[in-house]
Design an enzyme around this catalytic site. Structure first.
Site, PDB file in Angstrom:
ATOM      1  CB  ALA A  10      -0.944  -0.011   1.204  1.00 32.06           C
ATOM      2  CB  ALA A  11       3.141   2.787   2.463  1.00 38.21           C
ATOM      3  CD  GLU A  32       6.751  -7.265  -1.493  1.00 41.38           C
ATOM      4  OE1 GLU A  32       6.638  -8.207  -0.690  1.00 41.38           O
ATOM      5  OE2 GLU A  32       6.512  -6.073  -1.200  1.00 41.38           O
ATOM      6  CB  SER A  38      -0.404  -3.357  -5.341  1.00 38.10           C
ATOM      7  OG  SER A  38      -1.245  -2.244  -5.114  1.00 38.10           O
ATOM      8  CB  CYS A  42      -8.187  -5.283   5.203  1.00 40.02           C
ATOM      9  SG  CYS A  42      -7.135  -4.067   6.018  1.00 40.02           S
ATOM     10  CG  ASP A 281       0.942  -1.291   8.383  1.00 43.77           C
ATOM     11  OD1 ASP A 281       0.301  -0.222   8.354  1.00 43.77           O
ATOM     12  OD2 ASP A 281       0.422  -2.400   8.140  1.00 43.77           O
ATOM     13  CG  ASN A 303      -3.656   2.841   0.439  1.00 43.10           C
ATOM     14  OD1 ASN A 303      -3.310   2.639  -0.710  1.00 43.10           O
ATOM     15  ND2 ASN A 303      -4.074   1.856   1.229  1.00 43.10           N
ATOM     16  NE  ARG A 440     -30.322  15.861  23.995  1.00 42.44           N
ATOM     17  CZ  ARG A 440     -31.574  15.767  23.556  1.00 42.44           C
ATOM     18  NH1 ARG A 440     -32.160  16.815  23.019  1.00 42.44           N
ATOM     19  NH2 ARG A 440     -32.225  14.632  23.646  1.00 42.44           N
TER      20      ARG A 440
END
Length: 443
Positions: A10-11, A32, A38, A42, A281, A303, A440
């Site tokens: 992501a980043a 990588e 990518s 989740c 992360d 992201n 309230r």
């Protein structure tokens, strides 16, 4: 300009895309450690549960897309083991060939994410014991489930543990959760976590809290989990004990970090070393309510931080505005969410607070399918500022959490929340939104 980005999720790839769009002469190399670029971490529990049909659905852009369409040198199985900020050099190993590599950079981004924690438990090397962080992790779990797996023990009752538990129950497995904390969902206040535990038990999950796992036993493959209080049969174990920043390649005597290893960055994603950036992360996130650096590893932050890092690396000044601590999850029929500070965090910050648990409703009481909605509101006793909301219910949680997150971002008071002009129609709300009703009570 020679850009090196460490990490292809992501980043890292958010940054890479900003660079290639803004600097047409850029030479971008991404490194990588795994073989997939990518992807949506989740979504892994839902892939295991069958709601996501295949792993390809979790991949936003393939490595080939980055190389062929955007001209990025997107390398796989390249593990970085050292960054030298003085010589502006990255060193590591090609995991496929076991050969070393070395690259120089003008600007470098560390976007290595986080690694799942595997506690030093005796027997952790046995077959049938897993963590869940990558697509290959999920595929190994799915493959392992074919081996007459019925009883699954999950170690950890946080987000991944709970989401995985739900999806395993949907796959007709007998699920047990063991957690050293005294309750499931211990990141929430007690009123909220009590509802999580109630839902777990309703769905047949065996809940074993307040226990520490001491060892895994079995003849080659795990068959038993032994805690400080009992022993449990297990055909498979998934350890979901949290994550730790993946920052072993930096010299922590030179690059500033938090105690947990997260790289400290400023609003422009810069580290304390020239031309060295970090995002996602593996990095810190500035918390707008706590007014200090925090560590809350989530895809939304990764992201945003990656995008901002890429912009700043190629000369466009853009500041990260920080987080307010917003998260949400589905757990069977419940939605559970929070934003800002809970009572526990407010106490840790030594804030003088009002804390109130309020039971409202998802929408107008006379309209069908109305559901109870439990809200826990935290506000500052002296200034009246809204500090946080936690909520649990079958309907309407997401709406209230997002309104609350917006209010926190703009540092609103409880009176401000009461005066908001929120949407109303009987299928969606009462004339007074539950968040306003709660405001309230405590202002």
């Amino acid at each position: 300009m020679n850009y090196v980005i460490i990490g292809g999720d992501a980043a890292g790839m958010s940054a890479a895309m900003q660079i290639v769009r803004r600097d047409k002469e850029a030479r971008v190399t991404t490194l990588e450690m795994g073989g997939i670029y990518s992807y949506a971490q989740c979504g892994l529990p839902y892939y295991i549960g069958g709601l996501t049909p295949d792993s390809e659905s979790l991949i936003a852009r393939s490595r080939d897309t980055f190389e062929e369409e955007y001209g990025i040198d997107a390398r796989v199985y390249h593990q970085v083991t050292e960054i030298d900020p003085d010589s502006k050099t990255v060193r590591g190993t090609n995991l496929k060939t076991d050969e070393p590599f070395e690259l120089s950079y003008d600007k470098c981004l560390i976007a290595t994410g986080a690694a799942p924690v595997m506690p030093p438990i005796e027997g952790k090397e046995l077959d049938g014991i897993h963590t869940l962080k990558t697509i290959p992790d999920a595929e190994r779990i799915l493959e392992d489930m074919k081996a007459n797996v019925l009883n699954v023990t999950i170690i950890g009752g946080g987000y991944i543990g709970l989401e995985l538990a739900e999806n395993l129950v949907e796959k007709k497995k007998k699920v047990r959760i063991i957690d050293h904390a005294d309750r499931l969902g211990s990141g929430y206040d007690k009123e909220i976590s009590a509802e999580i535990e109630k839902e777990a038990k309703r769905m047949g999950i065996e809940v074993c809290t307040g226990q520490t796992v001491e060892r895994f036993s079995g003849d080659g493959r795990v068959s038993e989990v032994v805690t400080d209080q009992d022993s449990y049969r297990a055909d498979m174990v998934v350890v979901a004990a949290g994550v730790t920043p993946n920052t072993g390649m930096i010299d922590r005597s030179r690059v500033h970090t938090l105690d947990n290893g997260a790289i400290i960055v400023n609003a422009y994603m810069e580290t304390n070393m020239p031309d060295l950036y970090a995002a996602g992360d593996c990095a810190t996130q500035y918390h707008r309510i706590k007014e200090k650096n925090d560590y809350q590893p989530l895809g939304t932050h990764a992201n945003k931080q990656g995008r901002i890092a890429g912009m700043n690396m190629c000369g466009a000044a853009q500041a990260f505005q920080g987080i307010v601590g917003t998260s949400i999850m589905k757990f069977f029929d419940l939605t559970v969410g929070k934003t800002g500070l809970g009572e526990q965090e407010a106490d840790e910050m030594n804030f003088t607070c009002d804390c109130d648990a309020f039971e409202g409703h998802s929408h107008a009481g006379y309209y069908p399918d109305n559901e109870p909605l439990l809200l826990k509101v935290v506000s500052h006793k002296v200034t009246g500022h809204f500090l946080g909301l936690q909520a649990v219910g079958r309907r309407g949680v997401d709406k209230r959490i997002d309104v609350a997150a917006t209010a926190l971002y703009h540092r609103m008071t409880m009176s401000d929340i009461e005066n908001l002009d929120l949407s109303y129609a009987p299928p969606y709300n009462g004339v007074w939104d539950p968040l306003q009703q709660a405001s309230r009570r405590v202002k």
